[in-house]
Design a protein around this motif. Structure first.
Motif, PDB file in Angstrom:
ATOM      1  N   GLU A  29      -2.282 -10.711  45.031  1.00  0.00           N
ATOM      2  CA  GLU A  29      -3.042  -9.446  45.870  1.00  0.00           C
ATOM      3  C   GLU A  29      -2.183  -8.305  45.613  1.00  0.00           C
ATOM      4  O   GLU A  29      -1.035  -8.192  45.978  1.00  0.00           O
ATOM      5  CB  GLU A  29      -3.296 -10.059  47.300  1.00  0.00           C
ATOM      6  CG  GLU A  29      -4.141 -11.118  47.551  1.00  0.00           C
ATOM      7  CD  GLU A  29      -5.959 -10.613  47.467  1.00  0.00           C
ATOM      8  OE1 GLU A  29      -5.835  -9.279  47.436  1.00  0.00           O
ATOM      9  OE2 GLU A  29      -6.533 -11.391  47.317  1.00  0.00           O
ATOM     10  N   PRO A  30      -2.995  -7.279  45.298  1.00  0.00           N
ATOM     11  CA  PRO A  30      -2.387  -5.937  45.247  1.00  0.00           C
ATOM     12  C   PRO A  30      -1.885  -5.627  46.635  1.00  0.00           C
ATOM     13  O   PRO A  30      -2.278  -5.885  47.783  1.00  0.00           O
ATOM     14  CB  PRO A  30      -3.288  -4.933  44.922  1.00  0.00           C
ATOM     15  CG  PRO A  30      -4.463  -5.608  45.100  1.00  0.00           C
ATOM     16  CD  PRO A  30      -4.273  -7.003  45.052  1.00  0.00           C
ATOM     17  N   THR A 158     -14.371  -8.802  48.660  1.00  0.00           N
ATOM     18  CA  THR A 158     -13.050  -8.999  48.194  1.00  0.00           C
ATOM     19  C   THR A 158     -12.323  -9.480  49.514  1.00  0.00           C
ATOM     20  O   THR A 158     -12.902  -9.399  50.531  1.00  0.00           O
ATOM     21  CB  THR A 158     -12.298  -7.599  48.106  1.00  0.00           C
ATOM     22  OG1 THR A 158     -12.706  -6.796  48.894  1.00  0.00           O
ATOM     23  CG2 THR A 158     -13.035  -7.541  46.499  1.00  0.00           C
ATOM     24  N   SER A 159     -11.018 -10.234  49.356  1.00  0.00           N
ATOM     25  CA  SER A 159     -10.461 -10.213  50.664  1.00  0.00           C
ATOM     26  C   SER A 159      -9.694  -9.274  51.150  1.00  0.00           C
ATOM     27  O   SER A 159     -10.271  -8.429  51.906  1.00  0.00           O
ATOM     28  CB  SER A 159      -9.411 -11.490  50.267  1.00  0.00           C
ATOM     29  OG  SER A 159      -8.680 -11.061  49.115  1.00  0.00           O
ATOM     30  N   GLY A 160      -8.389  -8.868  50.542  1.00  0.00           N
ATOM     31  CA  GLY A 160      -7.703  -7.658  50.821  1.00  0.00           C
ATOM     32  C   GLY A 160      -7.505  -7.332  52.439  1.00  0.00           C
ATOM     33  O   GLY A 160      -7.640  -8.259  53.241  1.00  0.00           O
ATOM     34  N   LEU A 286       2.376  -2.792  52.415  1.00  0.00           N
ATOM     35  CA  LEU A 286       2.330  -4.201  53.074  1.00  0.00           C
ATOM     36  C   LEU A 286       1.860  -5.166  51.967  1.00  0.00           C
ATOM     37  O   LEU A 286       0.773  -4.684  51.244  1.00  0.00           O
ATOM     38  CB  LEU A 286       1.182  -4.369  54.328  1.00  0.00           C
ATOM     39  CG  LEU A 286       1.461  -3.825  55.713  1.00  0.00           C
ATOM     40  CD1 LEU A 286       0.316  -3.927  56.415  1.00  0.00           C
ATOM     41  CD2 LEU A 286       2.836  -4.555  56.282  1.00  0.00           C
ATOM     42  N   VAL A 287       2.466  -6.068  51.615  1.00  0.00           N
ATOM     43  CA  VAL A 287       2.243  -7.036  50.475  1.00  0.00           C
ATOM     44  C   VAL A 287       2.158  -8.331  51.010  1.00  0.00           C
ATOM     45  O   VAL A 287       3.320  -8.775  51.658  1.00  0.00           O
ATOM     46  CB  VAL A 287       3.587  -6.601  49.349  1.00  0.00           C
ATOM     47  CG1 VAL A 287       2.978  -7.641  48.177  1.00  0.00           C
ATOM     48  CG2 VAL A 287       3.552  -5.363  48.900  1.00  0.00           C
ATOM     49  N   SER A 288       1.434  -9.176  50.452  1.00  0.00           N
ATOM     50  CA  SER A 288       1.338 -10.435  50.703  1.00  0.00           C
ATOM     51  C   SER A 288       2.432 -10.970  49.931  1.00  0.00           C
ATOM     52  O   SER A 288       2.718 -10.782  48.666  1.00  0.00           O
ATOM     53  CB  SER A 288      -0.010 -11.102  50.169  1.00  0.00           C
ATOM     54  OG  SER A 288      -1.113 -10.633  50.961  1.00  0.00           O
ATOM     55  N   GLY A 289       3.434 -11.953  50.546  1.00  0.00           N
ATOM     56  CA  GLY A 289       4.410 -12.655  49.619  1.00  0.00           C
ATOM     57  C   GLY A 289       5.371 -13.469  50.302  1.00  0.00           C
ATOM     58  O   GLY A 289       4.893 -14.334  51.057  1.00  0.00           O
ATOM     59  N   VAL A 290       6.507 -13.178  50.470  1.00  0.00           N
ATOM     60  CA  VAL A 290       7.527 -14.162  50.829  1.00  0.00           C
ATOM     61  C   VAL A 290       8.445 -13.856  51.904  1.00  0.00           C
ATOM     62  O   VAL A 290       8.635 -12.491  52.085  1.00  0.00           O
ATOM     63  CB  VAL A 290       8.271 -14.612  49.548  1.00  0.00           C
ATOM     64  CG1 VAL A 290       7.773 -15.288  48.562  1.00  0.00           C
ATOM     65  CG2 VAL A 290       9.293 -13.470  49.106  1.00  0.00           C
TER      66      VAL A 290
END
Length: 294
Positions: A29-30, A158-160, A286-290
């Motif tokens: 996801e961006p 879209t999700s987002g 804000l980034v989907s990640g770890v």
């Protein structure tokens, strides 16, 4: 999904002024880019996700927010949300009056606004009527938001990121700062809360409705005045980072020492408290990640 704040090296690489807060890491996801624009004594927050833009408040009408957007290459805003009817939050919308044909030296026109959303603020009749009148002149649809409403960026399928209205509820009739829309923004598990000018009464009632409310990033209510940011509210939300949109050397004394002390208490580090009067426009992601990192 967790929150990652990149270090000073990333701040220097990405920004001329301000600091960057990043939630997450590499992901399909961006990221959601969040720019708290330097509009002096006011508020305007630009969101960008996958080439789609939204705007929370437009600052006062003396700082040229539309020119700022145009210079950034923002040609379309999916929506503008004016939190309440105070000129330092909605005045920038007044710049649209008579300027739709305005063209810059580069040929860029005013950003096209697809939808205007407003809060149910019962005060500020002149500003409210002017904003709605200009929206109608420009054929921009207008809707009023209450708690439980949701906005998106990009196509509906879209999700987002999600933009959830937390305050005010539809059963409350409010005017002024207490009527300010409070917006929760989430992307994966990372979240940010934008308080507008919500006061301590709104904070107390909001916690009654959302008793487990937390956020990684908090836009401090009412520019850091003593009328907002109660310790109980800040302690519950427990933001890792706080941002104050405020004018340099403003006559109100914002942000107050008391509020800064409370923010230090809950964040644990003055380096996590950012101010537009000292740093200019502030950039976050804000980034989907770890995991959570600093």
């Amino acid at each position: 999904m967790t929150i990652v704040r990149k270090t000073v090296n990333l701040c220097l690489a990405l920004l001329v002024s301000g600091c960057t807060y990043v939630s997450g890491g590499a992901d399909e996801e961006p990221p959601l880019a969040i720019d708290v624009l330097d509009v002096g004594q006011g508020l305007s927050v630009l969101f960008e996700w996958d080439g789609h833009y939204g705007l929370f408040d437009m600052g006062p009408d003396s700082v040229g927010v539309l020119d700022t957007l145009r210079n950034r290459g923002v040609d379309t805003l999916e929506w503008v949300l004016v939190s309440h009817n105070h000129r330092d939050h909605g005045g920038g919308f007044l710049e649209l009056g008579g300027r739709r044909s305005s063209v810059s030296e580069t040929g860029a026109r005013e950003p096209h606004i697809k939808h205007l959303y407003v809060g149910p603020d019962t005060s500020g009749g002149f500003i409210r009527d002017s904003i709605i009148g200009i929206a109608r002149q420009n054929r921009i649809p207008v809707d009023t938001l209450h708690r439980g409403d949701e906005l998106r960026l990009g196509p509906p399928a879209t999700s987002g990121p999600r933009f959830d209205v937390l305050w005010p509820p539809s059963y409350r009739t409010l005017g002024g700062n207490g009527a300010s829309v409070v917006l929760e923004v989430s992307n994966g598990a990372g979240s940010a809360i934008f308080m507008g000018d919500a006061d301590t009464t709104a904070e107390r009632e909001l916690l009654e409705l959302s008793p487990t409310l937390t956020a990684d990033l908090l836009q401090v209510g009412h520019h850091g005045s003593n009328g907002s940011s109660s310790l109980k509210f800040l302690a519950q939300v427990s933001p890792r980072f706080a941002v104050v949109s405020v004018g340099a050397r403003n006559s109100y004394g914002h942000p107050t020492k008391e509020v800064l002390q409370k923010l230090f208490y809950v964040t644990g580090d003055s380096a996590r408290i950012h101010r537009t009067d000292l740093e200019g426009t502030l950039k976050f992601q804000l980034v989907s990640g770890v995991g959570v990192m600093e």
